[in-house]
Write a protein that holds these residues in place. Sequence first.
Motif, PDB file in Angstrom:
ATOM      1  N   GLY A  60      19.779  48.403 -23.244  1.00 51.85           N
ATOM      2  CA  GLY A  60      19.209  49.430 -22.365  1.00 51.85           C
ATOM      3  C   GLY A  60      17.723  49.232 -22.149  1.00 51.85           C
ATOM      4  N   LEU A  61      17.025  48.797 -23.180  1.00 49.68           N
ATOM      5  CA  LEU A  61      15.586  48.558 -23.080  1.00 49.68           C
ATOM      6  C   LEU A  61      15.284  47.436 -22.088  1.00 49.68           C
ATOM      7  N   ALA A  62      16.135  46.424 -22.060  1.00 49.68           N
ATOM      8  CA  ALA A  62      15.942  45.317 -21.120  1.00 49.68           C
ATOM      9  C   ALA A  62      16.036  45.814 -19.675  1.00 49.68           C
ATOM     10  N   GLU A  63      16.950  46.731 -19.419  1.00 50.88           N
ATOM     11  CA  GLU A  63      17.063  47.300 -18.068  1.00 50.88           C
ATOM     12  C   GLU A  63      15.827  48.112 -17.720  1.00 50.88           C
ATOM     13  N   ARG A  64      15.272  48.784 -18.687  1.00 44.98           N
ATOM     14  CA  ARG A  64      14.028  49.524 -18.442  1.00 44.98           C
ATOM     15  C   ARG A  64      12.888  48.568 -18.119  1.00 44.98           C
ATOM     16  N   VAL A  65      12.898  47.391 -18.746  1.00 46.73           N
ATOM     17  CA  VAL A  65      11.856  46.394 -18.479  1.00 46.73           C
ATOM     18  C   VAL A  65      11.866  45.993 -17.002  1.00 46.73           C
ATOM     19  N   THR A  66      13.038  45.653 -16.483  1.00 46.24           N
ATOM     20  CA  THR A  66      13.084  45.190 -15.093  1.00 46.24           C
ATOM     21  C   THR A  66      12.755  46.313 -14.116  1.00 46.24           C
ATOM     22  N   ARG A  67      13.191  47.518 -14.432  1.00 48.31           N
ATOM     23  CA  ARG A  67      12.840  48.644 -13.548  1.00 48.31           C
ATOM     24  C   ARG A  67      11.338  48.899 -13.558  1.00 48.31           C
ATOM     25  N   ALA A  68      10.739  48.813 -14.732  1.00 45.67           N
ATOM     26  CA  ALA A  68       9.286  49.042 -14.841  1.00 45.67           C
ATOM     27  C   ALA A  68       8.494  47.957 -14.133  1.00 45.67           C
ATOM     28  N   LEU A  69       9.114  46.801 -13.946  1.00 47.83           N
ATOM     29  CA  LEU A  69       8.459  45.722 -13.204  1.00 47.83           C
ATOM     30  C   LEU A  69       8.711  45.826 -11.700  1.00 47.83           C
ATOM     31  N   GLY A  70       9.467  46.821 -11.287  1.00 49.48           N
ATOM     32  CA  GLY A  70       9.747  46.999  -9.863  1.00 49.48           C
ATOM     33  C   GLY A  70      10.869  46.118  -9.345  1.00 49.48           C
ATOM     34  N   ILE A  71      11.691  45.593 -10.250  1.00 52.90           N
ATOM     35  CA  ILE A  71      12.801  44.720  -9.867  1.00 52.90           C
ATOM     36  C   ILE A  71      14.063  45.553  -9.692  1.00 52.90           C
ATOM     37  N   VAL A  72      14.776  45.360  -8.593  1.00 57.24           N
ATOM     38  CA  VAL A  72      16.078  46.010  -8.419  1.00 57.24           C
ATOM     39  C   VAL A  72      16.972  45.608  -9.583  1.00 57.24           C
ATOM     40  N   THR A  73      17.572  46.597 -10.234  1.00 54.99           N
ATOM     41  CA  THR A  73      18.332  46.371 -11.463  1.00 54.99           C
ATOM     42  C   THR A  73      19.776  46.814 -11.288  1.00 54.99           C
ATOM     43  N   TRP A  74      20.696  45.922 -11.660  1.00 62.67           N
ATOM     44  CA  TRP A  74      22.129  46.213 -11.563  1.00 62.67           C
ATOM     45  C   TRP A  74      22.741  46.205 -12.959  1.00 62.67           C
ATOM     46  N   PRO A  75      22.947  47.390 -13.572  1.00 63.06           N
ATOM     47  CA  PRO A  75      23.605  47.458 -14.882  1.00 63.06           C
ATOM     48  C   PRO A  75      25.122  47.578 -14.681  1.00 63.06           C
ATOM     49  N   MET A  76      25.850  46.525 -14.990  1.00 65.14           N
ATOM     50  CA  MET A  76      27.272  46.477 -14.686  1.00 65.14           C
ATOM     51  C   MET A  76      28.108  46.987 -15.864  1.00 65.14           C
ATOM     52  N   ILE A  77      29.153  47.750 -15.531  1.00 63.58           N
ATOM     53  CA  ILE A  77      30.044  48.306 -16.543  1.00 63.58           C
ATOM     54  C   ILE A  77      31.473  47.808 -16.318  1.00 63.58           C
ATOM     55  N   GLU A  78      32.084  48.194 -15.214  1.00 66.46           N
ATOM     56  CA  GLU A  78      33.441  47.715 -14.939  1.00 66.46           C
ATOM     57  C   GLU A  78      33.429  46.228 -14.587  1.00 66.46           C
ATOM     58  N   PHE A  79      32.465  45.821 -13.788  1.00 61.76           N
ATOM     59  CA  PHE A  79      32.275  44.419 -13.438  1.00 61.76           C
ATOM     60  C   PHE A  79      31.291  43.799 -14.429  1.00 61.76           C
ATOM     61  N   GLU A  80      31.035  42.490 -14.278  1.00 60.97           N
ATOM     62  CA  GLU A  80      30.071  41.795 -15.122  1.00 60.97           C
ATOM     63  C   GLU A  80      28.841  41.419 -14.298  1.00 60.97           C
ATOM     64  N   ALA A  81      27.790  41.077 -15.000  1.00 63.49           N
ATOM     65  CA  ALA A  81      26.555  40.676 -14.328  1.00 63.49           C
ATOM     66  C   ALA A  81      26.803  39.515 -13.374  1.00 63.49           C
ATOM     67  N   ASP A  82      27.629  38.558 -13.789  1.00 64.52           N
ATOM     68  CA  ASP A  82      27.915  37.407 -12.927  1.00 64.52           C
ATOM     69  C   ASP A  82      28.606  37.827 -11.640  1.00 64.52           C
ATOM     70  N   ASP A  83      29.444  38.872 -11.706  1.00 62.96           N
ATOM     71  CA  ASP A  83      30.100  39.371 -10.492  1.00 62.96           C
ATOM     72  C   ASP A  83      29.066  39.958  -9.531  1.00 62.96           C
ATOM     73  N   ALA A  84      28.089  40.659 -10.088  1.00 60.76           N
ATOM     74  CA  ALA A  84      27.029  41.222  -9.241  1.00 60.76           C
ATOM     75  C   ALA A  84      26.263  40.113  -8.544  1.00 60.76           C
ATOM     76  N   ILE A  85      25.943  39.059  -9.292  1.00 58.24           N
ATOM     77  CA  ILE A  85      25.206  37.939  -8.709  1.00 58.24           C
ATOM     78  C   ILE A  85      26.039  37.248  -7.642  1.00 58.24           C
ATOM     79  N   ALA A  86      27.327  37.032  -7.912  1.00 62.05           N
ATOM     80  CA  ALA A  86      28.202  36.386  -6.933  1.00 62.05           C
ATOM     81  C   ALA A  86      28.321  37.228  -5.670  1.00 62.05           C
ATOM     82  N   THR A  87      28.429  38.543  -5.847  1.00 60.99           N
ATOM     83  CA  THR A  87      28.522  39.444  -4.692  1.00 60.99           C
ATOM     84  C   THR A  87      27.249  39.388  -3.854  1.00 60.99           C
TER      85      THR A  87
END
Length: 292
Positions: free
Chosen positions: A86-113
């Motif tokens: 969770g802290l890692a997701e806060r890092v990217t948000r605090a840097l102004g980066i669009v953040t996709w925290p995946m639950i049903e899907f995986e991070a790789d699916d988000a990237i592929a999409t």
Amino acid sequence: MQIHLIDGTFELFRAYFAVPKTRNASDVEVGAARGLLRGFAALLASGEVSHVACAFDHVIESFRNDMFEGYKTGDGIDPDLYSQFGLAERVTRALGIVTWPMIEFEADDAIATACHRFALDPRVTRVVIASPDKDLSQCLVEPKAVCWDRIRNTWLDATGALTKFGVGPASIPDYLALVGDTADGIPGIPRWGAKSAATVLAEYHHLEAIPLEARDWRVKVRGAEVLAQNLGAQKDAALLYRQLATLRRDAPLAESLDDLQWRGAPEAELAALCEELGETGVLERLRGKGQA
């Protein structure tokens, strides 16, 4: 313009094993998150990034665990690492980066999409997938896509994938189904290795096209009889493994291309996080950066 799509889970794991463990003033382990903050801040400060998003596995389990009992889980992950998800997701948000925290899907699916969606936009000249993960090589079916290993500063396009794996990007899921992928808990088919899978798939491309009898193969492979027998006996399993290895292109991502434009870090949020992590240099490095 070019789009940067970052494999946040890979980056977090890499940082955890690459940088010293560090506890903050509240005695919480933050070393990996602080390493992530520094690394991403350097990337943003380079001036090379105009549009960016970062995908995370918010939890390790996904819909694939319902398909196959042996698929990877969060069991065995060091609690000091898991506590920083969770802290890692806060890092990217605090840097102004669009953040996709995946639950049903995986991070790789988000990237592929995202890769598929934004590669179709005529404004995009290149989609940079910041990850060395071989699973993501299948995204290189998109003509504008490249994979970038930030640590080694090496690049992989569709031609490079063919050279590296012996098969083109479209055959990567078939390749992983045969050889297996220990990182994801995919066992593969017995006796099939990288060389035999590459040789056969270079000729037939997909599992269904491989003749059931080795005598019908148009390529010579050592141990072909046994390989054909094993594949025939576990054909349904191989097709399941391929489905597990195939990245989805329908992950629920709400952001448009314009939303991915990096406009700088929200200073108050970043300052608070830097204080929490005991980081002093990032805020000054990014002050005045971005398009906002």
